[in-house]
Design an enzyme around this catalytic site. Structure first.
Site, short mmCIF file in Angstrom:
data_model
loop_
_atom_site.label_atom_id
_atom_site.label_comp_id
_atom_site.label_asym_id
_atom_site.label_seq_id
_atom_site.Cartn_x
_atom_site.Cartn_y
_atom_site.Cartn_z
N CYS A 17 20.05 -43.86 0.75
CA CYS A 17 19.54 -43.58 2.09
C CYS A 17 18.02 -43.66 2.02
CB CYS A 17 20.01 -42.20 2.53
SG CYS A 17 21.82 -42.11 2.49
N GLU A 39 18.90 -30.28 -9.49
CA GLU A 39 18.23 -29.22 -8.74
C GLU A 39 19.17 -28.28 -8.01
OE1 GLU A 39 14.52 -32.13 -7.52
OE2 GLU A 39 15.75 -31.22 -5.97
N CYS A 77 22.04 -40.23 -7.28
CA CYS A 77 23.02 -40.61 -6.26
C CYS A 77 23.13 -42.12 -6.26
CB CYS A 77 22.54 -40.12 -4.88
SG CYS A 77 23.75 -40.36 -3.57
N CYS A 99 15.02 -32.35 -1.23
CA CYS A 99 15.95 -32.81 -2.25
C CYS A 99 15.36 -33.87 -3.18
CB CYS A 99 17.14 -33.38 -1.48
SG CYS A 99 18.42 -34.04 -2.45
N CYS A 135 15.69 -40.55 1.82
CA CYS A 135 16.06 -39.49 0.88
C CYS A 135 15.47 -39.78 -0.49
CB CYS A 135 17.58 -39.39 0.79
SG CYS A 135 18.12 -38.26 -0.52
N CYS A 176 22.00 -24.12 -2.00
CA CYS A 176 22.19 -25.56 -1.85
C CYS A 176 22.48 -26.12 -3.24
CB CYS A 176 20.91 -26.14 -1.25
SG CYS A 176 20.97 -27.89 -1.01
N1 SAH Z 1 24.85 -36.82 -0.09
C1 SAH Z 1 25.20 -35.87 0.90
C2 SAH Z 1 24.66 -34.47 0.62
C3 SAH Z 1 23.29 -34.37 0.03
S1 SAH Z 1 21.94 -34.76 1.10
C4 SAH Z 1 24.72 -36.35 2.27
O1 SAH Z 1 23.99 -37.33 2.32
O2 SAH Z 1 25.14 -35.75 3.26
C5 SAH Z 1 21.88 -33.34 2.19
C6 SAH Z 1 21.19 -33.59 3.52
O3 SAH Z 1 19.76 -33.70 3.35
C7 SAH Z 1 21.64 -34.87 4.18
O4 SAH Z 1 21.87 -34.70 5.54
C8 SAH Z 1 20.45 -35.76 3.94
O5 SAH Z 1 20.46 -36.82 4.83
C9 SAH Z 1 19.29 -34.80 4.11
N2 SAH Z 1 18.02 -35.29 3.57
C10 SAH Z 1 17.81 -35.99 2.44
N3 SAH Z 1 16.50 -36.26 2.27
C11 SAH Z 1 15.84 -35.71 3.31
C12 SAH Z 1 14.45 -35.64 3.70
N4 SAH Z 1 13.49 -36.19 2.97
N5 SAH Z 1 14.15 -34.98 4.85
C13 SAH Z 1 15.12 -34.39 5.59
N6 SAH Z 1 16.43 -34.42 5.27
C14 SAH Z 1 16.81 -35.07 4.15
FE1 SF4 Z 2 22.67 -39.73 -1.62
FE2 SF4 Z 2 20.46 -38.79 -0.46
FE3 SF4 Z 2 22.04 -40.48 0.88
FE4 SF4 Z 2 22.89 -37.96 0.42
S1 SF4 Z 2 21.12 -38.56 1.68
S2 SF4 Z 2 24.05 -39.87 0.14
S3 SF4 Z 2 21.95 -37.59 -1.62
S4 SF4 Z 2 20.88 -40.95 -1.00
#
Ligand code: SAH
Ligand code: SF4
Length: 413
Positions: free
Chosen positions: A140, A116, A136, A386, A143, A129
């Site tokens: 998390c 994406e 990944c 994301c 996410c 972005c």
């Molecule tokens: N992997 C890297 C970059 C991609 S995620 C990282 O984790 O930093 C980019 C940002 O989006 C991160 O801060 C992540 O925690 C946040 N993010 C992911 N899913 C989300 C969600 N459902 N709601 C709000 N923020 C989210």
């Molecule tokens: Fe991976 Fe999502 Fe965690 Fe970023 S926030 S490291 S994309 S699992």
């Protein structure tokens, strides 16, 4: 207890995705790499270097998609290039525009993996972005990308290709013709009537799918092309790399890429961060904050952004805000806190904090002298969180996706 996800980078040695027709896609390659290909294909060293410099400029600075447009390259040479090389872009599977102007694309690699990209315009800037991986390895819990398995790292071409595609769609390549420079003088780019236009795409954040520091070499090589004055020419001050906290790679990111750093902190106690950002079990909060304090180039003028997703009853108490302030002070960090309302997805194990809670949390941090903007949710009508478009598309039948694409193309004229 087993730890979800795997914390070590998955090596994907491939630099360039192979094509069925055997030609090589030049997008993502540096001048030196292009010159080496030209040398291999039979040019002498001096010609290879000169042609590589010219081609680099046309590819990345002018955004041309065919060798015929390269007017300072002899007409007889252009078919020679076209037989051996291509100028690629990621395939667009789906393109959506939100009623707030946010645009989202589902893209596909040459070997059929979907990822994406999102463009978020606002009054003073336009932020793209960009994804670094398909899926990944980290999990998390809030996410959506974290629920997917890692398919592979994106190549430098697939990373730079996202920025190039966005410039295509936004119509942001420089207009105007370029006078042919003297063939014998590779350094002479003067005397052209090229003018950079005011652009919508002003900033890049590595915040799409994937963990950029687990695809370090490709992300670095791609961003070098993006930052090159004769490439996409975006200043390193306008690029931000976001990491979940891959501590051993942070110093190298500062030294070898030098862009702004964002850190997905999201919690201030070991228990909570272990749960929501499981890489914390490998690199804890103290280690992470020390790596931030050591990050080359961090200063009050270039602060580190700490991302903090607001999860109801999980990390949003007053005491969490106070602890956040204490930690940032303890490590003497030039910091800005970005409070992100949780963007829910079907089956997510959390809810977003209430607006009142977010406001109170922001006040505590702000009153301690640390900037703490709350990120406005964007593109909610098009699932701009994301990883969501990829899943939504997988639920649709192929025929439906094709129909939508045709409608979009018809609408674009
Ligand atoms: N992997 C890297 C970059 C991609 S995620 C990282 O984790 O930093 C980019 C940002 O989006 C991160 O801060 C992540 O925690 C946040 N993010 C992911 N899913 C989300 C969600 N459902 N709601 C709000 N923020 C989210
Ligand atoms: Fe991976 Fe999502 Fe965690 Fe970023 S926030 S490291 S994309 S699992």
């Amino acid at each position: 207890m087993s730890i979800p996800g795997h914390f070590d980078p998955v090596p994907v040695p491939r630099e360039v995705t192979p094509r069925a027709d055997g030609r090589v896609d030049l997008i993502g390659l540096s001048r030196t790499q292009i010159a080496a290909l030209f040398l291999d294909a039979g040019l002498d060293a001096k010609a290879a270097k000169l042609r590589a410099k010219q081609v680099f400029h046309w590819l990345y600075h002018r955004g041309v998609t065919g060798f015929d447009a390269m007017t300072d390259i002899a007409k007889t040479m252009r078919p020679w290039l076209a037989e051996r090389f291509v100028i690629g872009r990621p395939e667009v599977v789906e393109a959506q525009v939100s009623n707030d102007g946010t645009r989202k694309w589902l893209l596909r690699t040459a070997d059929n993996h979907d990822f994406e990209m999102v463009f978020i315009p606002d009054a003073t800037r336009g932020t793209l972005c960009v994804s670094s991986q398909v899926g990944c390895t980290l999990n998390c819990r809030f996410c959506h990308t974290g629920t997917m398995r890692l398919v592979r790292n994106l190549t430098p071409g697939e990373i730079v290709g996202q920025v190039m595609l966005a410039r295509d769609v936004l119509g942001e390549w420089p207009r105007g013709s370029m006078a042919a420079p003297d063939f014998d003088d590779a350094e002479d780019d003067e005397g052209t009537d090229y003018t950079p236009d005011g652009r919508l795409l002003t900033n890049i954040v590595m915040m799409g799918m994937g963990e950029p520091l687990y695809n370090f070499d490709h992300v670095r090589d791609a961003l070098k092309v993006v930052m090159d004055g004769d490439g996409l020419a975006l200043s390193k001050r306008r690029i931000t790399l976001s990491t979940s906290g891959v501590v051993p790679m942070m110093a190298r990111a500062g030294e070898e890429i030098g862009v702004n750093l964002a850190v997905s902190l999201h919690a201030v106690t070991k228990d909570v961060r272990d749960e929501i950002v499981p890489i914390n079990r490998k690199y804890g909060i103290e280690e992470l904050l020390q790596a931030c304090a050591d990050y080359p180039g961090a200063s009050n003028a270039r602060r580190i952004t700490f991302e903090y997703v607001m999860l109801k009853d999980k990390n949003d108490r007053d005491s969490d805000a106070h602890e956040l302030v204490r930690l940032l002070r303890q490590y003497g960090l030039p910091a800005k806190v970005n409070l992100i309302p949780f963007n829910p997805w079907p089956g997510a194990p959390y809810e977003c904090s209430t607006p009142e809670r977010i406001k109170r949390f922001a006040e505590i941090v702000f009153n301690a002298g640390i900037s703490a903007p709350v990120r406005t949710p964007r593109g909610r009508d098009i699932d701009a969180a994301c990883g969501q478009l990829k899943t939504a598309a997988e639920r649709k039948s192929r025929a439906e996706v094709d129909r939508l694409l045709e409608e979009k193309q018809a609408a674009l004229g």
